[in-house]
Design an enzyme around this catalytic site. Structure first.
Site, mmCIF file in Angstrom:
data_model
loop_
_atom_site.group_PDB
_atom_site.id
_atom_site.type_symbol
_atom_site.label_atom_id
_atom_site.label_comp_id
_atom_site.label_asym_id
_atom_site.label_seq_id
_atom_site.Cartn_x
_atom_site.Cartn_y
_atom_site.Cartn_z
ATOM 1 N N CYS A 1 0.824 -1.210 0.000
ATOM 2 C CA CYS A 1 0.000 0.000 0.000
ATOM 3 C C CYS A 1 0.864 1.269 0.000
ATOM 4 C CB CYS A 1 -0.999 -0.010 1.158
ATOM 5 S SG CYS A 1 -2.353 1.170 0.901
ATOM 6 N N GLU B 1 -1.705 -8.444 4.381
ATOM 7 C CA GLU B 1 -1.494 -8.739 5.810
ATOM 8 C C GLU B 1 -2.805 -8.811 6.581
ATOM 9 O OE1 GLU B 1 -1.780 -4.263 5.856
ATOM 10 O OE2 GLU B 1 -1.118 -5.832 4.477
ATOM 11 N N HIS C 1 -3.816 -4.936 0.719
ATOM 12 C CA HIS C 1 -3.311 -5.278 2.055
ATOM 13 C C HIS C 1 -3.400 -6.784 2.312
ATOM 14 C CE1 HIS C 1 -2.698 -1.334 4.086
ATOM 15 N NE2 HIS C 1 -3.552 -0.920 3.167
#
Length: 263
Positions: free
Chosen positions: A112, A223, A221
Site C-alpha cells: 500500500c 497482511e 493489504h
C-alpha cells in the site's frame, strides 16, 4: 537462524500530550511471525542514516501501509489538499532505505503506502486522490473503520499479467482484493514492471525488473487476510523464502568460523 525482517514505522502522536511515537500495526508483526517465518524488527522513522547502519543486519524488509501519504516534494507533485496526512520523517527514512535494499539485494515487499514509496523511490510519481479522477473508481478506505469485515472485504477484481508472480501464486489471471488507499501510481518508475491492474487501470502490483533478489510491491493489504486468503499467505511465504536464503548467506561466515574454531 530465523530471518530478521525490518518493518517500516510511521511517526504517530499518542496520548494526551500527542507524544511522537514510532509505530507499526500489529498485523505486520503477526505476519512476520506467521507465514514469513522470521523475527520482526521495527525500524524507526529516524532518517536517511538508517539505511547503511541497519541493512547489513536485515534479511528482509517490509514497507507497511499507512494513513499518511507520501509527501509530493519527493515526486515533484502539487501540494496535498488541506488536511491530508503526511509523514516526512517516514519518507526521509524509507525512500533511501528502498534504494539501498534493492542495490544490496535485501528482499523487499512493499504494501500500500510502501508500494507508493517504492514507485517514488525509483523515480515514479503518484496520483493523490484517484477517486477524483475521471473514469476511476473509489479505492479509498471505508468510512466505518469499526467494522473489521468492511476493512478487509474484497473490494474489486484485478487483471493479472499471465507470467507474473501473483498469477503464479493464484493459479489464474484474475484476483479479488481489498482496497484501502487514495494515492496510486501515476507515472511508473523506469525500473518497475506492472503486473496487475484494477478495472479502472490503476496499477496494483509491480516488480523491480533488474533486482538481484525478491523485490515486489502490491497496492492492497495481504497482511489483513493471510489467515483466510491462500494467495495472500503464499505471497508472504514466497517473501519469507527469499529472506530465509539471505539469512543463511549472512550466517555462513559465522558458521565457518565456528567450525574452524572447533577443529
Amino acid at each position: 537462524m530465523k530471518a530478521l525482517i525490518g518493518i517500516s514505522c510511521c511517526m504517530k502522536a499518542f496520548g494526551i500530550f500527542a507524544t511522537p511515537n514510532h509505530a507499526a500495526s500489529d498485523s505486520y508483526v503477526r505476519v512476520v511471525l506467521g507465514p514469513v517465518g522470521g523475527i520482526p524488527v521495527l525500524l524507526p522513522a529516524a532518517g536517511e542514516a538508517m539505511a547503511p547502519q541497519i541493512l547489513p543486519r536485515l534479511d528482509g524488509l517490509i514497507l507497511t501501509g499507512s494513513r499518511s501519504n507520501v509527501c509530493p516534494e519527493f515526486y515533484a507533485g502539487p501540494p496535498h489538499a488541506e488536511g491530508t496526512p503526511e509523514d516526512l520523517a517516514r519518507d526521509a527514512t524509507t525512500l533511501p532505505l528502498i534504494r539501498a535494499a534493492i542495490a544490496t539485494g535485501v528482499p523487499l515487499l512493499a504494501i500500500c503506502r510502501g508500494f507508493q514509496e517504492l514507485n517514488v523511490a525509483l523515480g515514479g510519481s503518484l496520483d493523490q486522490r484517484i477517486q477524483d479522477l475521471p473514469g476511476r473508481i473509489d479505492h479509498s478506505t471505508p468510512a466505518d473503520q469499526q467494522l473489521p469485515r468492511i476493512r478487509v472485504a474484497k473490494a474489486h477484481g484485478l487483471r493479472l499479467q499471465p507470467d507474473s508472480l501473483v498469477a503464479e501464486l493464484a493459479g489464474r489471471t484474475e484476483l479479488m482484493v481489498n482496497s484501502l488507499h487514495n494515492q496510486g501510481i501515476a507515472r511508473l518508475a523506469p525500473r518497475l514492471v506492472a503486473e496487475a491492474w484494477a478495472p479502472d487501470g490503476t496499477i496494483e502490483a509491480v516488480r523491480v525488473k533488474d533486482s538481484i533478489n525478491f523485490a515486489y510491491g502490491v497496492q492492497w493489504h495481504p497482511e489483513y487476510d493471510w489467515e483466510r486468503d491462500p494467495v495472500s499467505r503464499a505471497l508472504f511465504e514466497r517473501f519469507g523464502e527469499a529472506a530465509a536464503r539471505s539469512a543463511a548467506r549472512r550466517a555462513e561466515p559465522h558458521r565457518q568460523a565456528l567450525a574452524q574454531a572447533a577443529e
